[in-house]
Write an enzyme that holds these catalytic residues in place. Structure first.
Site: not given
Length: 608
Positions: A307, A311, A525, A586
């Site tokens: 993770e 990131d 993520s 939209g």
């Protein structure tokens, strides 16, 4: 984490039980009868193991009412609304603290209450605004103070253990002076918003039958390499989101950060491997590491976190050379029920917020790829956490959170499967499970080119049960709800709740490096650091034009900014044995307004 626990034996428990009754009687004489402050039902997925020893320490946090918070909230909207004359005039730390500080009467009352339990001033620590009081006490004393009983609980799926209670009381005289006390009834933990990860040696190649370019967006005539339909890289994202011609500066007034939890470590060698392949101009650059509450920075290669690596590689790779920071917040300490010095709070959002709110200089964009089901966090505590997020927004920080990977609840659509979308209120009713925290700026997921709502798992989206719909959402959310056939999912969600996500980005087949090798990974993520990188670049453009940073994004996104996103109209977000909501023209509760078009957004945000 230990696999066994040692509990106090019955005779040990009896030894401290009798004097406790005498002490409690004395407190009642002084403060009057206790009143129930909070009650939760048996938490789903947790089992009660036994009692902690009386001397087990608890780091108690007492939240005092922020009597001027409505003024802060008003200022937050004013400085975040492009139509307001005060747009961009963000507050200083001192100005924010003045608006959230408690009334002196609250401070005095809680202080006197603590002293009645022999807690002295030197034992107490305060947040800068004094709206949080912290004191570390044995569980025996905490039980006396809160007229409750703590137990050791274990989360069946993860094995995590917590010392918690399901209810607590405070003196009636304190009711107006205390908002929340934790750790008491909070069983929610952090979950990484990561869907899949599997090892590969090389990214899939484009077959000879495919063209070398595919149209990503007809309206803007953007094309990308066909390999981006198999493997997402920094060049793919910059091209896809019309940001490949912009070169950010190394403006020291700009900044981007990633918040990491759960012993996830961002590995520097993996970052260099990633940069060498996908962002060679960033090779040999790095980020500032900041430890929060004892967070570690273990660079042992096999302890690299998928993770955290994902990131930092994509957030900092997209926004290079904007100054970058990685926060490592401790959040899963080892637990021994008989170890007097062990403190197990496992509330890392609070720890991280306590830390950053004390700083005078904050990152302007912060990406967080963690969250949990809203119902696992008591509403009183969720509101206090969001009030702290509001403080950051008022100071000019853009916070982005992933919306989750399980659609409207558990990602299950097959009617022959078993749903886990069960209420945690003791009624065990089927309901959609909104995510927390998705009340700041929430990022959903897309895949493929041209983009559709991700279908290998499901982009989290829906409506909060705790937070009402903010005014800036009224027009677009009402329009979406009115388009649904009458009775659609009636009773499964709160149509008046804060709707999410707000925006989206690619979220599958990301080529990230871990253990020195490329891996494929996906989830919201992945989408969240992508959008964070784009926001940091927009801040670069604004700062370069002599303008203030964007700060809280939503009022801008739901007004002028909406035209800067690529509308996603295909897909849905299944869950709870339903097909969930549909993506449509939209805003929708699957992909929000869609994915960013940087050049369009840059023109928009530099025009006010």
């Amino acid at each position: 984490m230990p696999t066994t626990l040692q509990f106090a034996i019955f005779c040990h428990a009896l030894a401290f039980l009798l004097p406790r009754f005498a002490f409690t009687s004395k407190i009642i004489d002084e403060w009057g009868n206790n009143t129930i402050k909070e009650v939760v039902h048996h938490p789903l997925g947790w089992i009660k193991l036994g009692r902690p020893t009386p001397d087990h320490l608890i780091a108690l946090q007492i939240g005092l009412p922020q009597h001027n918070f409505p003024k802060l909230e008003k200022r937050l909207y004013e400085v975040s609304d492009p139509k307001h004359s005060d747009y961009g005039q963000h507050l200083s730390r001192q100005e924010v603290e003045a608006l959230v500080s408690p009334h002196p009467r609250s401070l005095s009352a809680v202080s006197r209450w603590l002293k009645s339990f022999n807690v002295e001033d030197q034992d107490i620590t305060y947040s800068p605004a004094k709206d949080w009081i912290k004191v570390t006490l044995p569980v025996q004393t905490v039980e006396e103070m809160l007229d409750t009983t703590y137990h050791v609980w274990e989360h069946v799926a993860s094995g995590d253990k917590l010392v918690r209670t399901t209810s607590y009381k405070i003196p009636a005289q304190l009711e107006a002076h205390v908002d929340v006390i934790q750790p008491t009834t909070t069983f929610g933990g952090l979950q990484s918003r990561r869907s899949t990860i599997f090892a590969v040696d090389d990214a899939p190649r484009v077959s000879s039958e495919e063209s070398t370019q595919i149209v990503a967006d007809v309206a803007s005539n953007i094309t990308v390499d066909a390999s981006c339909n198999h493997t997402i890289t920094i060049p793919c994202l910059l091209k896809l989101y019309n940001a490949d011609r912009y070169v950010p500066s190394h403006n020291l007034n700009n900044s981007i950060a990633v918040a990491g939890y759960l012993e996830e470590f961002a590995n520097l060698m993996d970052l260099q491997s990633f940069y060498a392949e996908q962002r060679p101009e960033a090779l040999n650059s790095s980020f500032t590491f900041i430890s929060v509450a004892g967070g570690l920075n273990d660079q042992t290669s096999w302890k690299a976190g998928s993770e955290s690596n994902l990131d930092v590689q994509f957030a900092f790779g997209i926004s290079y050379p904007i100054p970058a920071t990685f926060y490592s917040t401790a959040g899963r300490p080892p637990f021994l029920a008989d170890a007097k010095t062990t403190i197990n709070t496992n509330e890392p959002y609070g720890d991280w917020l306590d830390f950053v709110l004390k700083q005078d200089n904050l990152p302007l964009t912060i990406s967080t790829s963690y969250g949990d089901d809203e119902q696992t966090v008591p509403e009183s505590y969720a509101r206090r956490i969001c009030a702290q997020f509001a403080q950051l927004g008022a100071r000019g920080v853009s916070l982005l959170f992933s919306s989750g990977d399980t659609g409207v609840g558990d990602g299950v659509w097959n009617p022959h499967s078993t749903s886990t979308c069960i209420s945690n209120d003791g009624k065990n009713t089927t309901k959609f499970l909104p995510s927390f925290p998705a009340s700041v700026t929430a990022v959903g997921g897309t895949s493929y080119i041209p983009e559709v709502a991700v279908s290998t798992w499901y982009s989290g989206g829906g409506f909060s049960d705790y937070f009402e719909r903010p005014p800036y959402q009224d027009e677009v959310v009402s329009k979406y709800l009115s388009s649904l056939p009458n009775g659609t999912y009636q009773g499964l969600y709160n149509p008046k709740g804060r709707a999410y996500p707000d925006v989206s980005a690619q979220s599958d087949n990301f080529r990230s490096f871990q253990f020195g090798r490329p891996h494929m990974i996906g989830g919201t993520s992945a989408a969240t650091p992508v959008v964070a990188g784009i926001v940091a670049m927009l801040n670069d453009a604004r700062l370069g034009a002599g303008l203030s940073p964007l700060g809280f994004l939503n009022p801008m996104i739901y007004s002028r900014g909406a035209a800067g996103f690529n509308d996603i109209t295909v897909g849905h977000n299944s869950g709870c044995l339903t097909s969930g909501f549909n993506a449509t023209e939209g805003w929708d509760p699957v992909t929000g307004f869609g994915t960013p078009n940087f050049e369009k957004l840059k023109d928009i945000v530099t025009s006010f």
